[in-house]
Design a protein around this motif. Structure first.
Motif, mmCIF file in Angstrom:
data_model
loop_
_atom_site.group_PDB
_atom_site.id
_atom_site.type_symbol
_atom_site.label_atom_id
_atom_site.label_comp_id
_atom_site.label_asym_id
_atom_site.label_seq_id
_atom_site.Cartn_x
_atom_site.Cartn_y
_atom_site.Cartn_z
ATOM 1 N N LEU A 72 0.829 -1.200 0.000
ATOM 2 C CA LEU A 72 0.000 0.000 0.000
ATOM 3 C C LEU A 72 0.862 1.248 0.000
ATOM 4 N N GLY A 73 0.334 2.292 -0.592
ATOM 5 C CA GLY A 73 1.039 3.567 -0.596
ATOM 6 C C GLY A 73 0.204 4.624 -1.290
ATOM 7 N N ALA A 74 0.373 5.863 -0.881
ATOM 8 C CA ALA A 74 -0.341 6.952 -1.528
ATOM 9 C C ALA A 74 0.141 7.114 -2.965
ATOM 10 N N ALA A 75 -0.750 7.522 -3.846
ATOM 11 C CA ALA A 75 -0.401 7.699 -5.253
ATOM 12 C C ALA A 75 0.456 8.937 -5.475
ATOM 13 N N SER A 76 0.415 9.884 -4.540
ATOM 14 C CA SER A 76 1.179 11.122 -4.689
ATOM 15 C C SER A 76 1.401 11.737 -3.314
ATOM 16 N N ASN A 77 2.303 12.716 -3.256
ATOM 17 C CA ASN A 77 2.548 13.420 -2.003
ATOM 18 C C ASN A 77 1.301 14.187 -1.574
ATOM 19 N N LYS A 78 0.582 14.752 -2.539
ATOM 20 C CA LYS A 78 -0.641 15.497 -2.229
ATOM 21 C C LYS A 78 -1.683 14.592 -1.606
ATOM 22 N N GLN A 79 -1.858 13.388 -2.164
ATOM 23 C CA GLN A 79 -2.828 12.456 -1.589
ATOM 24 C C GLN A 79 -2.439 12.087 -0.169
ATOM 25 N N ALA A 80 -1.150 11.851 0.074
ATOM 26 C CA ALA A 80 -0.694 11.503 1.415
ATOM 27 C C ALA A 80 -0.938 12.640 2.396
ATOM 28 N N ARG A 81 -0.840 13.889 1.916
ATOM 29 C CA ARG A 81 -1.075 15.040 2.779
ATOM 30 C C ARG A 81 -2.561 15.196 3.099
ATOM 31 N N LEU A 82 -3.408 15.027 2.088
ATOM 32 C CA LEU A 82 -4.846 15.240 2.274
ATOM 33 C C LEU A 82 -5.534 14.048 2.932
#
Length: 200
Positions: A72-82
């Motif tokens: 698992l992992g966020a698709a982008s830094n923005k997604q991980a932030r939001l």
């Protein structure tokens, strides 16, 4: 072995599923929708769990499994932030594993989450990694929460921190480095991080 795979729709997850099936294992691929870019297979079950933080929904896909693998992992830094993905999901997964009686867990993280390695060289340690950690700080923060959750759990765990993933045939080789841990368990080997070789 009977494996449950999280993150099966991503590049790493698809490859793990493929290799596990090729090795003769049974795989339950947990996805948030029915799309999985892996050919149908008699030993592959696709389980749709839309909310990976729903512990009750996770227990049935873990019951009777030999081990759990997470890519698992966020698709982008923005997604991980939001909307952090990995940390919240792993909190539910390790709790559901305990309820289901599954003890073995392997999870994919990223090299910048861990300590610098002397063999990476001066430029990598002093220039490249600091820039990368700054640019993707939210993504790595999410992975750091995941790692902390895993370390605090009762699972027999392995965290893999690849330095660079290439969409090329796998080499089958890796280098291994051990990291200190504050917890030693008699039934579990010392935690290690296995880092694939950056071979071309």
């Amino acid at each position: 072995m009977k494996l449950t795979m999280f993150g099966a729709t991503g590049g790493v997850g698809r490859e793990v599923v493929r290799q596990a099936l090729d090795a003769g294992h049974e795989v339950t691929a947990v996805v948030r929708d029915a799309r999985l870019d892996v050919p149908a297979h008699e030993r592959l079950v696709v389980a749709v769990v839309r909310d990976l933080t729903d512990e009750d929904a996770l227990v049935p896909v873990l019951a009777g499994r030999s081990a759990v693998i997470s890519a698992l992992g966020a698709a982008s830094n923005k997604q991980a932030r939001l909307t952090p993905v990995t940390g919240p999901a792993l909190r539910a997964i390790v709790s559901a594993m305990d309820r289901a009686g599954v003890s073995r867990l392997a999870a994919v993280s990223a090299a910048p989450v861990g300590p610098d390695v002397a063999t990476d060289g001066f430029v990598a340690r002093r220039v490249f990694l600091p820039l990368l950690r700054r640019a993707l700080r939210d993504l790595y923060a999410d992975l750091a929460v995941m790692e902390a959750t895993i370390r605090a759990s009762d699972t027999e765990w392995t965290v893999i921190r690849p330095p660079r993933l290439l969409n090329k045939p796998h080499t089958g080789s890796y280098r291994r480095s051990s990291a200190p841990t504050s917890r030693t368990r008699a039934r579990s080997p010392a935690p290690t991080w296995r880092t694939p070789c950056r071979c071309r």
